[in-house]
Design a protein around this motif. Structure first.
Motif, PDB file in Angstrom:
ATOM      1  N   TRP A  34     -24.047  23.309  -6.938  1.00  0.00           N
ATOM      2  CA  TRP A  34     -24.320  23.629  -5.542  1.00  0.00           C
ATOM      3  C   TRP A  34     -23.029  23.929  -4.781  1.00  0.00           C
ATOM      4  CZ3 TRP A  34     -27.774  24.975  -2.012  1.00  0.00           C
ATOM      5  CH2 TRP A  34     -27.535  24.711  -0.666  1.00  0.00           C
ATOM      6  N   LEU A  35     -22.003  23.101  -4.972  1.00  0.00           N
ATOM      7  CA  LEU A  35     -20.733  23.323  -4.284  1.00  0.00           C
ATOM      8  C   LEU A  35     -20.077  24.629  -4.719  1.00  0.00           C
ATOM      9  CD1 LEU A  35     -18.638  20.049  -3.815  1.00  0.00           C
ATOM     10  CD2 LEU A  35     -19.734  21.477  -2.100  1.00  0.00           C
ATOM     11  N   VAL A  36     -20.182  24.950  -6.003  1.00  0.00           N
ATOM     12  CA  VAL A  36     -19.617  26.221  -6.491  1.00  0.00           C
ATOM     13  C   VAL A  36     -20.316  27.397  -5.818  1.00  0.00           C
ATOM     14  CG1 VAL A  36     -19.322  27.723  -8.496  1.00  0.00           C
ATOM     15  CG2 VAL A  36     -18.879  25.277  -8.706  1.00  0.00           C
ATOM     16  N   LEU A  37     -21.632  27.358  -5.770  1.00  0.00           N
ATOM     17  CA  LEU A  37     -22.392  28.456  -5.159  1.00  0.00           C
ATOM     18  C   LEU A  37     -22.080  28.568  -3.666  1.00  0.00           C
ATOM     19  CD1 LEU A  37     -25.853  28.004  -6.946  1.00  0.00           C
ATOM     20  CD2 LEU A  37     -24.053  29.664  -7.464  1.00  0.00           C
ATOM     21  N   CYS A  38     -21.988  27.427  -2.996  1.00  0.00           N
ATOM     22  CA  CYS A  38     -21.640  27.443  -1.569  1.00  0.00           C
ATOM     23  C   CYS A  38     -20.233  28.012  -1.359  1.00  0.00           C
ATOM     24  CB  CYS A  38     -21.712  26.034  -0.988  1.00  0.00           C
ATOM     25  SG  CYS A  38     -23.388  25.387  -0.791  1.00  0.00           S
ATOM     26  N   SER A  39     -19.315  27.649  -2.237  1.00  0.00           N
ATOM     27  CA  SER A  39     -17.931  28.124  -2.121  1.00  0.00           C
ATOM     28  C   SER A  39     -17.845  29.624  -2.353  1.00  0.00           C
ATOM     29  CB  SER A  39     -17.033  27.382  -3.118  1.00  0.00           C
ATOM     30  OG  SER A  39     -17.003  25.993  -2.828  1.00  0.00           O
ATOM     31  N   LEU A  40     -18.634  30.141  -3.304  1.00  0.00           N
ATOM     32  CA  LEU A  40     -18.660  31.592  -3.543  1.00  0.00           C
ATOM     33  C   LEU A  40     -19.258  32.327  -2.342  1.00  0.00           C
ATOM     34  CD1 LEU A  40     -19.750  31.692  -7.300  1.00  0.00           C
ATOM     35  CD2 LEU A  40     -17.487  32.234  -6.362  1.00  0.00           C
ATOM     36  N   CYS A  60     -12.142  34.284 -17.114  1.00  0.00           N
ATOM     37  CA  CYS A  60     -11.075  34.622 -18.075  1.00  0.00           C
ATOM     38  C   CYS A  60     -10.064  33.479 -18.201  1.00  0.00           C
ATOM     39  CB  CYS A  60     -10.365  35.895 -17.642  1.00  0.00           C
ATOM     40  SG  CYS A  60     -11.355  37.392 -17.820  1.00  0.00           S
ATOM     41  N   ASN A  61      -9.648  32.920 -17.087  1.00  0.00           N
ATOM     42  CA  ASN A  61      -8.682  31.835 -17.128  1.00  0.00           C
ATOM     43  C   ASN A  61      -9.283  30.582 -17.752  1.00  0.00           C
ATOM     44  OD1 ASN A  61      -5.904  32.330 -15.763  1.00  0.00           O
ATOM     45  ND2 ASN A  61      -7.350  33.403 -14.447  1.00  0.00           N
ATOM     46  N   TYR A  62     -10.565  30.355 -17.516  1.00  0.00           N
ATOM     47  CA  TYR A  62     -11.227  29.185 -18.104  1.00  0.00           C
ATOM     48  C   TYR A  62     -11.170  29.235 -19.626  1.00  0.00           C
ATOM     49  CZ  TYR A  62     -15.003  26.140 -19.676  1.00  0.00           C
ATOM     50  OH  TYR A  62     -15.746  25.193 -20.333  1.00  0.00           O
ATOM     51  N   TRP A 147     -18.639  24.897 -14.996  1.00  0.00           N
ATOM     52  CA  TRP A 147     -18.945  24.644 -13.588  1.00  0.00           C
ATOM     53  C   TRP A 147     -17.881  23.750 -12.951  1.00  0.00           C
ATOM     54  CZ3 TRP A 147     -22.099  27.574 -11.034  1.00  0.00           C
ATOM     55  CH2 TRP A 147     -23.152  28.209 -11.701  1.00  0.00           C
ATOM     56  N   GLU A 148     -17.369  22.784 -13.725  1.00  0.00           N
ATOM     57  CA  GLU A 148     -16.295  21.941 -13.210  1.00  0.00           C
ATOM     58  C   GLU A 148     -15.048  22.778 -12.921  1.00  0.00           C
ATOM     59  OE1 GLU A 148     -19.123  19.164 -15.008  1.00  0.00           O
ATOM     60  OE2 GLU A 148     -18.277  21.074 -15.621  1.00  0.00           O
ATOM     61  N   THR A 154     -12.724  27.224  -6.837  1.00  0.00           N
ATOM     62  CA  THR A 154     -13.379  27.796  -5.651  1.00  0.00           C
ATOM     63  C   THR A 154     -13.651  26.794  -4.531  1.00  0.00           C
ATOM     64  OG1 THR A 154     -15.638  27.409  -6.475  1.00  0.00           O
ATOM     65  CG2 THR A 154     -14.557  29.467  -7.137  1.00  0.00           C
ATOM     66  N   PHE A 155     -13.398  25.523  -4.725  1.00  0.00           N
ATOM     67  CA  PHE A 155     -13.729  24.505  -3.722  1.00  0.00           C
ATOM     68  C   PHE A 155     -13.294  24.980  -2.341  1.00  0.00           C
ATOM     69  CE2 PHE A 155     -12.889  20.027  -2.007  1.00  0.00           C
ATOM     70  CZ  PHE A 155     -14.221  19.812  -1.705  1.00  0.00           C
ATOM     71  N   PHE A 156     -14.246  25.239  -1.466  1.00  0.00           N
ATOM     72  CA  PHE A 156     -13.989  26.022  -0.248  1.00  0.00           C
ATOM     73  C   PHE A 156     -12.949  25.434   0.715  1.00  0.00           C
ATOM     74  CE2 PHE A 156     -17.568  23.306   0.883  1.00  0.00           C
ATOM     75  CZ  PHE A 156     -17.246  22.886   2.153  1.00  0.00           C
ATOM     76  N   PRO A 157     -12.784  24.110   0.842  1.00  0.00           N
ATOM     77  CA  PRO A 157     -11.755  23.654   1.788  1.00  0.00           C
ATOM     78  C   PRO A 157     -10.347  24.126   1.451  1.00  0.00           C
ATOM     79  CG  PRO A 157     -13.267  21.864   1.288  1.00  0.00           C
ATOM     80  CD  PRO A 157     -13.578  22.990   0.336  1.00  0.00           C
TER      81      PRO A 157
END
Length: 490
Positions: A34-40, A60-62, A147-148, A154-157
Motif C-alpha cells: 500500500w505504501l509503495v503504491l501511494c508513494s508512486l 533493474c537496481n533491485y 516490495w520492500e 519510493t517512500f514518499f516522505p
C-alpha cells in the motif's frame, strides 16, 4: 503534490495513513505494498510519464543488488554504478556537457529539451548505496523482497529531496513488531515536527524569498546598479530562505515518517551555528555529506595517502558535490569554493591557533553566505556583480533596487530570523526529551536541556501547534506567494 498543498494535507496523507494502519492489522506485506503504491501516486502527481522510469530504475537496481549479494563480483558493482551514473548523466548533465563541447569545438549540437525526472539525484544516489551495501553483504534476507526494496526507494516522505538513507537504516523498522499499528506518541510527535517544518517553510522561507529574488533578478540586468547594503541583504535573505526551506522540508519529512512509525536520519542540524566549515558540512545535508565521504572521498584514499593528495581529494569531492546540485558552472564554483574553504580550514587547524568562538562563528557564516551567492545566481556574471557590490562599502546605505520602505520591511524579517537561527533551539532540541520524538539526537552545543521550549503533550503546546498550523494554512490560501522547495530542482 507538495507536502504543504491542500491535496496532500487533507486527502493524500490521511488516506495513505489510514490504509497503512488498517492493512497493517491484517498483513505487514499488504501495508508495505500500500505504501509503495501511494508513494508512486505521490511521485506521479507531477509528471505521470516518469513513474515507469522510476519503476524501471528500481527493478533493474533491485536485481543488480541480488546479483551482487550472491556473487560479490566487483565487475557487476562497477556495471551497476556506471549504468546509474549514465542515467543521471543523460537527464541532468547531457545539456551542460554538450554546451561545453560546443563552446570548445565551435559546433552547435542540440539535444533538444530534456525534462529532468523529479528527485533523480536522490533516488539514484540511494540506489548506488544499495548496490554497495549488497556487494558488502549488508542486506538482511528478510528485507530482500521486491516490495520492500520498492518502499526503500519510493517512500514518499524522503523520495524527492532526501534524506539519502541506507537500506539497513529504514527497512528493518517496517519489520518491527507493531510497526504498522497506530502509535499515539509517534503521531503526536510527528505531527508537531511536521507543523514546525510547515511553519519554517511557509511563514519564514517564503516570506523573505521576494527580497532575495528581487536583488538577484536585478543582478541579471547589466544596467541595474546594486548597493553594498542591498547585495548583503540579498545574500543573507537567500541564505535564510534556503536554511528554512531545507530545514522545513527535513522536519516535514521526519514528521511524516514518524507518524508512520519510521525514524528517518536527521539531515539538518543548525549548520549556521558551526564553528568551522568542516563542522558546517557535518550539519548541512548530513546524509549527502555522508554519501560523498563514504563513496567518493574515502575510496579516493581520504586522508590516508598524504596531505597533498588529501587536499586534492577534498577539492574533487566538493566539486562533485557542487555538480550534484546542478548542471552549471555556478554550482561547480560553489562546490570548488567549499573545497578551498575545507583545505584552508585543514591548514589552519595545523597551527593549533584557536579563534574566539564568536569570531569562528562569524567567519564561518560569512564564508557560507558568500558561497551561497554562486549557488543562487543564474550565471557567473550576476554572481560577480553581487560579490563586487558586497565590498563596495561606499554605497552601503544607498538604495538602487529596493525602496527605503522595502529595505526596512526586509530588515524587520531578517533580524528576528537571525536571532532564531543563532540563539533559539532547533527542532531536535525541542523534541529531544520527549520519548516519541527524536531520541537519537545528541546535542553538540553543551545545552543538555532546553526547558522553556521542550515539547510535552500539554494544553499549552497543543494551543501553540494549533496557532502555528492555522497561521501556516492561512498563508497557504494565497498560492501566489508559495514556492516549491528549493531542493526539488536537484
Amino acid at each position: 503534490m507538495l507536502f504543504y498543498s491542500f491535496e496532500f494535507i487533507y486527502l493524500f496523507f490521511p488516506i495513505c495513513l489510514t490504509g497503512y494502519f488498517l492493512l497493517g492489522k491484517r498483513s505487514k506485506r499488504l501495508s508495505i505494498i500500500w505504501l509503495v503504491l501511494c508513494s508512486l501516486f505521490f511521485y506521479g502527481w507531477w509528471n505521470p510519464k516518469y513513474v515507469p522510469f522510476l519503476i524501471g530504475s528500481l527493478v533493474c537496481n533491485y536485481y543488480f543488488g541480488l546479483l551482487l549479494n550472491s556473487s560479490r563480483k566487483k565487475s557487476f558493482l562497477y556495471l551497476g554504478v556506471t549504468l546509474n551514473l549514465l542515467l543521471i548523466g543523460y537527464y541532468k548533465y547531457a545539456g551542460f556537457f554538450t554546451s561545453i563541447f560546443n563552446d570548445i569545438s565551435g559546433n552547435s549540437y542540440n539535444l533538444g529539451e530534456i525534462i529532468l525526472p523529479l528527485g533523480i539525484s536522490f533516488f539514484t544516489f540511494q540506489q548506488i548505496a544499495w548496490l554497495v551495501d549488497s556487494y558488502k553483504g549488508r542486506v538482511s534476507e528478510k528485507e530482500k523482497g521486491i516490495w520492500e526494496y520498492g518502499l526503500f526507494v519510493t517512500f514518499f516522505p524522503q523520495l524527492i529531496a532526501g534524506p539519502i538513507v541506507h537500506h539497513a537504516e529504514m527497512m528493518p523498522q517496517f519489520h518491527e513488531k507493531n510497526s504498522q499499528w497506530l502509535n499515539w506518541d509517534n503521531m503526536a510527535a510527528g505531527l508537531t515536527i511536521f507543523v514546525i517544518g510547515l511553519a519554517k517553510k511557509v511563514v519564514i522561507a517564503d516570506s523573505i524569498a521576494p527580497y532575495a529574488n528581487k536583488i538577484f533578478d536585478a543582478a541579471l540586468n547589466t544596467s541595474q546598479q546594486i548597493s553594498a547594503g542591498e547585495a548583503w541583504l540579498g545574500a543573507i535573505t537567500y541564505s535564510m530562505q534556503l536554511y528554512f526551506d531545507f530545514s522545513g522540508y527535513a522536519d516535514m519529512a521526519i514528521g511524516l515518517a514518524l507518524m508512520c512509525n519510521i525514524r528517518l536520519p536527521i539531515n539538518f542540524d543548525s549548520p549556521y551555528k558551526s564553528l568551522s566549515i568542516a563542522e558546517f558540512w557535518r550539519r548541512w545535508h548530513i546524509t549527502l555529506s555522508r554519501f560523498l565521504r563514504d563513496y567518493i572521498y574515502i575510496p579516493l584514499g581520504g586522508s590516508r595517502i598524504g596531505e597533498k593528495k588529501r587536499y586534492m581529494n577534498l577539492l574533487f569531492t566538493m566539486l562533485i558535490g557542487g555538480l550534484w546540485h546542478g548542471a552549471g558552472w555556478t554550482f561547480v564554483l560553489w562546490g570548488g569554493l567549499h573545497g578551498i574553504f575545507l583545505i584552508v580550514h585543514r591548514l589552519w587547524s595545523k597551527t593549533n591557533i584557536r579563534l574566539p568562538e564568536f569570531v569562528a562563528h562569524l567567519l564561518t557564516f560569512i564564508c557560507v553566505v558568500v558561497a551561497w551567492v554562486f549557488f543562487r545566481a543564474e550565471n557567473f556574471a550576476s554572481a560577480s556583480k553581487i560579490l563586487i557590490a558586497m565590498i563596495d562599502f561606499q554605497s552601503f546605505s544607498c538604495c538602487s533596487v529596493l525602496k527605503i520602505e522595502e529595505m526596512t520591511d526586509a530588515l524587520k524579517y531578517v533580524v528576528p530570523i537571525i536571532v532564531v537561527v543563532f540563539f533559539l533551539p532547533n527542532t531536535q532540541n525541542i523534541m529531544n526529551n520527549w520519548p516519541g520524538g527524536l531520541r537519537v539526537y545528541q546535542n553538540p552545543f553543551r545545552v543538555a536541556r532546553v526547558f522553556l521550549f521542550s515539547y510535552q503533550p500539554t494544553l499549552l503546546w497543543s494551543c501553540a501547534i494549533i496557532i502555528l498550523s492555522a497561521t501556516s494554512l492561512f498563508l497557504l490560501l494565497d498560492q501566489s506567494n508559495i514556492q516549491e522547495f528549493i531542493y526539488f530542482q536537484f
